[in-house]
Design a protein around this motif. Structure first.
Motif, short mmCIF file in Angstrom:
data_model
loop_
_atom_site.label_atom_id
_atom_site.label_comp_id
_atom_site.label_asym_id
_atom_site.label_seq_id
_atom_site.Cartn_x
_atom_site.Cartn_y
_atom_site.Cartn_z
N GLY A 33 0.79 -1.23 0.00
CA GLY A 33 0.00 0.00 0.00
C GLY A 33 0.82 1.27 0.00
O GLY A 33 0.40 2.28 0.59
N ALA A 34 1.97 1.24 -0.68
CA ALA A 34 2.85 2.41 -0.72
C ALA A 34 3.44 2.56 -2.12
O ALA A 34 3.62 1.57 -2.84
N ASP A 35 3.76 3.80 -2.50
CA ASP A 35 4.41 4.02 -3.79
C ASP A 35 5.91 3.75 -3.67
O ASP A 35 6.41 3.33 -2.62
N LYS A 36 6.64 4.02 -4.74
CA LYS A 36 8.07 3.70 -4.75
C LYS A 36 8.85 4.52 -3.73
O LYS A 36 9.96 4.13 -3.33
N ASP A 37 8.28 5.62 -3.27
CA ASP A 37 8.93 6.46 -2.27
C ASP A 37 8.38 6.20 -0.86
O ASP A 37 8.62 6.99 0.05
N GLU A 38 7.64 5.10 -0.71
CA GLU A 38 7.08 4.66 0.57
C GLU A 38 6.01 5.61 1.13
O GLU A 38 5.75 5.63 2.33
N ARG A 39 5.36 6.36 0.27
CA ARG A 39 4.22 7.16 0.69
C ARG A 39 2.95 6.31 0.66
O ARG A 39 2.73 5.56 -0.30
N ASN A 40 2.12 6.42 1.68
CA ASN A 40 0.92 5.61 1.79
C ASN A 40 -0.06 5.94 0.65
O ASN A 40 -0.46 7.09 0.48
N THR A 41 -0.44 4.91 -0.10
CA THR A 41 -1.34 5.11 -1.24
C THR A 41 -2.52 4.13 -1.20
O THR A 41 -3.20 3.95 -2.20
N LEU A 42 -2.75 3.49 -0.07
CA LEU A 42 -3.74 2.41 -0.03
C LEU A 42 -5.12 2.87 -0.49
O LEU A 42 -5.77 2.19 -1.30
N ASP A 43 -5.59 4.01 -0.01
CA ASP A 43 -6.92 4.48 -0.41
C ASP A 43 -6.95 4.83 -1.90
O ASP A 43 -7.97 4.59 -2.57
N SER A 44 -5.86 5.37 -2.42
CA SER A 44 -5.78 5.66 -3.86
C SER A 44 -5.85 4.37 -4.67
O SER A 44 -6.49 4.33 -5.74
N ILE A 45 -5.20 3.32 -4.18
CA ILE A 45 -5.28 2.02 -4.86
C ILE A 45 -6.72 1.52 -4.88
O ILE A 45 -7.22 1.04 -5.90
N GLY A 46 -7.41 1.64 -3.74
CA GLY A 46 -8.80 1.21 -3.68
C GLY A 46 -9.69 1.98 -4.64
O GLY A 46 -10.53 1.38 -5.34
N CYS A 47 -9.51 3.28 -4.70
CA CYS A 47 -10.32 4.10 -5.62
C CYS A 47 -10.01 3.77 -7.08
O CYS A 47 -10.92 3.75 -7.92
N PHE A 48 -8.75 3.49 -7.37
CA PHE A 48 -8.39 3.10 -8.73
C PHE A 48 -9.06 1.79 -9.11
O PHE A 48 -9.65 1.66 -10.19
N THR A 82 -14.05 -0.57 -2.27
CA THR A 82 -14.53 -1.07 -3.56
C THR A 82 -15.90 -1.73 -3.48
O THR A 82 -16.56 -1.92 -4.51
N GLY A 83 -16.34 -2.09 -2.27
CA GLY A 83 -17.59 -2.82 -2.14
C GLY A 83 -17.50 -4.27 -2.59
O GLY A 83 -18.52 -4.89 -2.89
N MET A 84 -16.29 -4.83 -2.62
CA MET A 84 -16.09 -6.19 -3.12
C MET A 84 -15.90 -7.16 -1.96
O MET A 84 -15.57 -6.78 -0.84
N HIS A 85 -16.11 -8.44 -2.26
CA HIS A 85 -15.75 -9.50 -1.32
C HIS A 85 -14.22 -9.62 -1.31
O HIS A 85 -13.56 -9.30 -2.30
N PHE A 86 -13.67 -10.15 -0.20
CA PHE A 86 -12.21 -10.24 -0.16
C PHE A 86 -11.75 -11.49 0.56
O PHE A 86 -12.48 -12.11 1.33
N ALA A 87 -10.50 -11.85 0.26
CA ALA A 87 -9.82 -12.95 0.94
C ALA A 87 -8.36 -12.59 1.08
O ALA A 87 -7.80 -11.86 0.26
N PHE A 88 -7.74 -13.13 2.14
CA PHE A 88 -6.31 -12.89 2.39
C PHE A 88 -5.69 -14.17 2.94
O PHE A 88 -6.31 -14.87 3.74
N VAL A 89 -4.47 -14.47 2.47
CA VAL A 89 -3.68 -15.54 3.08
C VAL A 89 -2.26 -15.02 3.30
O VAL A 89 -1.78 -14.16 2.56
#
Length: 253
Positions: A33-48, A82-89
């Motif tokens: 959840g970070a860009d190449k400069d380690e800035r937090n981008t998690l919400d931007s990823i979700g919106c994308f 995103t309103g999507m179902h999710f899974a994590f391992v």
């Protein structure tokens, strides 16, 4: 009424070029959840992801309540956006939480598996890596496997992991989509092995790493012959939310 609307939305998402049924899928290494400069981008990823209208998304390098990413359950956060179902391992425990693989799906997830891929050079942190596999029911197709991997850095291990993925998909005998950050370019033996048994849906000449001036094609989307599909569109959107670019493909049935 709510159920009817959900069904209509699902079928609307299956319409692609030529009004034939199909799905849009994505593979994205999100770099915790970070860009190449380690800035937090998690919400931007979700919106994308939300904006692409992808129905199935495989994510690599996902944190779950790790200290480096603010102890956020990243898959839960992306699912909320995103309103999507999710899974994590998890690949392994890390910084008070876990580091691993995630999947977002517009379709309810019926089953989640953490298939362990071999490491030829295990260490105190990494004994094996995760292949996350979920089962979903897609209208007009039925039960489909959706698998997501992040292959190792050394070539010998990657070749073994590619063989393990193919053996697993063959054993399951279901239509399957396989994707991930495979850390290998198209001419390398591990990718050639996958190409010999699977259909590639993403472009082999569409580099995804690094984000700025990308040079290497190392992120892929494949499907097996049981899926009865054909890729009709593939792109690598130039979004700088990670150290990789996402790979986005539409598969028509």
């Amino acid at each position: 009424m709510a159920y009817l609307l959900a069904v209509l939305v699902m079928f609307a998402g299956l319409k692609v070029a030529g009004q034939q049924p199909g799905i849009t899928v994505m593979s994205y290494n999100i770099h915790h959840g970070a860009d190449k400069d380690e800035r937090n981008t998690l919400d931007s990823i979700g919106c994308f992801i939300l904006g692409t209208k992808a129905q199935l998304v495989g994510l690599q390098e996902v944190d779950s309540v790790c200290s480096r990413s603010g102890q956020i359950d990243q898959m839960k956060r992306l699912a909320a956006i995103t309103g999507m179902h999710f899974a994590f391992v998890r690949h392994f425990a890390y910084q008070g939480g876990a580091y691993g693989q995630g999947i977002l799906s517009r379709y309810p997830i019926k089953k989640v598996e953490n298939i362990r891929l071999s490491l030829l050079k295990p260490d105190s942190l990494r004994q094996s890596l995760a292949l996350i596999v979920v089962e979903v029911d897609i209208p007009a197709i039925g039960r489909v496997l959706f698998a997501n991997a992040h292959f190792a850095l050394d070539a010998a291990t990657r070749l073994k992991q590619a063989k393990e993925v193919l053996q697993y998909l063959k054993k399951r005998k279901l239509p399957a989509i396989f994707m991930g950050d495979l850390n290998a370019t198209p001419e390398q033996p591990e990718i050639q092995l996958l190409l010999s048994q699977l259909t590639v849906a993403s472009g082999l000449d569409q580099p995804s790493f690094p984000t700025e001036a990308p040079l290497k094609t190392i992120d892929y989307i494949f499907f097996n012959s049981r899926l009865k599909g054909k890729p009709v569109q593939s792109e690598v959107p130039a979004v700088l939310h990670s150290d990789h670019l996402p790979v986005l493909t539409t598969i028509q049935f």
